[in-house]
Design a protein around this motif. Structure first.
Motif, short mmCIF file in Angstrom:
data_model
loop_
_atom_site.label_atom_id
_atom_site.label_comp_id
_atom_site.label_asym_id
_atom_site.label_seq_id
_atom_site.Cartn_x
_atom_site.Cartn_y
_atom_site.Cartn_z
N LEU A 148 -26.85 12.47 0.89
CA LEU A 148 -25.84 13.51 0.81
C LEU A 148 -24.80 13.53 -0.47
O LEU A 148 -24.48 14.20 -1.13
CB LEU A 148 -25.01 13.75 1.98
N ASP A 149 -24.35 12.09 -0.59
CA ASP A 149 -23.33 11.88 -1.73
C ASP A 149 -23.92 12.15 -2.89
O ASP A 149 -23.36 13.00 -3.93
CB ASP A 149 -22.92 10.32 -1.54
N GLU A 150 -25.01 11.72 -3.38
CA GLU A 150 -25.76 12.04 -4.46
C GLU A 150 -26.20 13.60 -4.81
O GLU A 150 -25.76 14.11 -5.89
CB GLU A 150 -27.01 11.40 -4.75
N PHE A 151 -26.39 14.25 -3.70
CA PHE A 151 -26.44 15.74 -3.49
C PHE A 151 -25.16 16.52 -4.04
O PHE A 151 -25.29 17.36 -4.82
CB PHE A 151 -27.07 16.26 -2.22
N VAL A 152 -24.07 16.00 -3.47
CA VAL A 152 -22.97 16.55 -3.57
C VAL A 152 -22.50 16.26 -5.18
O VAL A 152 -21.91 17.10 -5.87
CB VAL A 152 -21.74 16.23 -2.76
N ARG A 153 -22.67 15.05 -5.62
CA ARG A 153 -22.43 14.74 -7.09
C ARG A 153 -23.20 15.57 -8.03
O ARG A 153 -22.87 16.00 -9.15
CB ARG A 153 -22.61 13.38 -7.20
N ARG A 154 -24.44 15.79 -7.92
CA ARG A 154 -25.28 16.58 -8.47
C ARG A 154 -24.75 18.17 -8.50
O ARG A 154 -24.90 18.77 -9.73
CB ARG A 154 -26.74 16.43 -8.12
N VAL A 155 -24.34 18.60 -7.57
CA VAL A 155 -23.76 19.92 -7.36
C VAL A 155 -22.53 19.87 -8.33
O VAL A 155 -22.40 20.86 -9.05
CB VAL A 155 -23.60 20.40 -6.13
N ASP B 111 -21.90 17.98 -10.83
CA ASP B 111 -22.17 17.86 -12.32
C ASP B 111 -22.68 19.18 -12.89
O ASP B 111 -23.11 19.42 -14.11
CB ASP B 111 -23.22 16.91 -12.49
N ARG B 112 -23.10 20.12 -12.07
CA ARG B 112 -23.59 21.40 -12.68
C ARG B 112 -22.41 22.24 -13.41
O ARG B 112 -21.35 22.07 -13.08
CB ARG B 112 -24.16 22.48 -11.67
N PRO B 113 -22.95 22.98 -14.49
CA PRO B 113 -21.92 23.46 -15.27
C PRO B 113 -21.29 24.78 -14.58
O PRO B 113 -21.77 25.50 -13.60
CB PRO B 113 -22.99 24.71 -16.19
N ALA B 114 -19.91 24.75 -14.64
CA ALA B 114 -19.12 25.76 -14.03
C ALA B 114 -18.56 25.36 -12.67
O ALA B 114 -18.06 26.22 -12.27
CB ALA B 114 -19.47 27.04 -14.46
N VAL B 115 -18.90 24.35 -12.09
CA VAL B 115 -18.67 23.91 -10.91
C VAL B 115 -17.19 23.26 -10.87
O VAL B 115 -17.11 22.37 -11.54
CB VAL B 115 -19.85 23.19 -9.98
N ASP B 116 -16.45 23.76 -9.99
CA ASP B 116 -15.06 22.86 -9.81
C ASP B 116 -15.55 21.77 -9.12
O ASP B 116 -15.79 21.78 -7.75
CB ASP B 116 -14.14 23.73 -9.28
N ARG B 117 -15.44 20.62 -9.63
CA ARG B 117 -15.71 19.30 -8.80
C ARG B 117 -15.08 19.23 -7.68
O ARG B 117 -15.92 18.56 -6.67
CB ARG B 117 -15.53 18.18 -9.98
N THR B 118 -13.82 19.49 -7.39
CA THR B 118 -12.91 19.42 -6.25
C THR B 118 -13.54 20.01 -5.01
O THR B 118 -13.08 19.90 -3.96
CB THR B 118 -11.34 19.63 -6.59
N LEU B 119 -14.42 21.22 -5.24
CA LEU B 119 -15.07 22.18 -4.46
C LEU B 119 -16.39 21.81 -4.01
O LEU B 119 -17.04 22.38 -3.27
CB LEU B 119 -14.67 23.56 -4.90
N ALA B 120 -17.12 20.96 -4.63
CA ALA B 120 -18.45 20.77 -4.44
C ALA B 120 -18.65 20.38 -3.17
O ALA B 120 -19.95 20.98 -2.29
CB ALA B 120 -18.92 19.71 -5.37
N ALA B 121 -17.87 19.50 -2.40
CA ALA B 121 -18.46 19.23 -1.20
C ALA B 121 -18.33 20.30 -0.07
O ALA B 121 -19.15 20.47 0.90
CB ALA B 121 -17.53 17.94 -0.71
N ALA B 122 -17.27 20.91 -0.07
CA ALA B 122 -17.00 22.11 0.98
C ALA B 122 -17.93 23.15 0.37
O ALA B 122 -18.45 23.70 1.52
CB ALA B 122 -15.66 22.64 0.77
N GLY B 123 -18.31 23.31 -0.92
CA GLY B 123 -19.46 24.41 -1.25
C GLY B 123 -20.61 24.07 -0.72
O GLY B 123 -21.32 24.98 -0.08
N VAL B 124 -21.16 22.62 -0.77
CA VAL B 124 -22.39 22.18 -0.11
C VAL B 124 -22.36 22.76 1.34
O VAL B 124 -23.55 23.19 1.94
CB VAL B 124 -22.75 20.82 -0.45
N GLY B 125 -21.37 22.43 2.10
CA GLY B 125 -21.45 22.59 3.80
C GLY B 125 -21.38 24.09 3.73
O GLY B 125 -22.58 24.57 4.64
N ALA B 126 -20.83 24.96 3.01
CA ALA B 126 -20.68 26.43 3.24
C ALA B 126 -21.95 26.96 2.74
O ALA B 126 -22.33 27.93 3.62
CB ALA B 126 -19.58 26.97 2.38
#
Length: 137
Positions: free
Chosen positions: A72-79, A81-96
């Motif tokens: 999961l941690d690596e999954f969130v990190r990879r999300v 790292d994608r272009p245009a993704v706000d890093r601070t929103l990645a974890a909440a975004g993955v769950g959503a």
């Protein structure tokens, strides 16, 4: 589920704009396609609306049916790292996105996909009924 319904559900769950929800949805589904088998990704894509289905059909190049194993941690990190993704929103975004995906596809397909992921992924998915959405199955 229609594209706009999916994005609106992600936006509500992650507490982000619909533009951010669309970016997070694409990034999460693309990362999921890297993590599960190509056949399972295709099965999920078949049940998603246009605009989201291709995210699961066009992952980064990998060998045939084999997924890349990561937690999961690596999954969130990879999300993140994608272009245009706000890093601070990645974890909440993955769950959503994963919670909304559960509502958008059949129970069997969602469970088959989740079976390919470590149990820790369950901790970011809302319990059934928590978001007020409908689940097909």
């Amino acid at each position: 589920m229609e594209y706009e319904d999916f994005i609106n559900a992600v936006a509500t769950r992650a507490k982000v704009s619909t533009d951010q929800a669309a970016t997070l949805s694409q990034a999460t589904l693309e990362t999921l396609a890297d993590r599960i088998s190509a056949g399972q990704a295709e099965n999920l894509a078949y049940q998603l609306p246009g605009g989201l289905d291709d995210c699961l059909r066009n992952p980064l190049p990998r060998s045939a049916e084999h997924a890349t194993s990561f937690g999961l941690d690596e999954f969130v990190r990879r999300v993140a790292d994608r272009p245009a993704v706000d890093r601070t929103l990645a974890a909440a975004g993955v769950g959503a996105v994963l919670t909304t995906l559960r509502e958008a596809v059949s129970r069997d397909q969602f469970e088959d996909a989740m079976a390919q992921l470590p149990k820790e992924f369950q901790q970011v998915i809302e319990p059934v009924g928590a978001g007020g959405g409908q689940r097909r199955g």
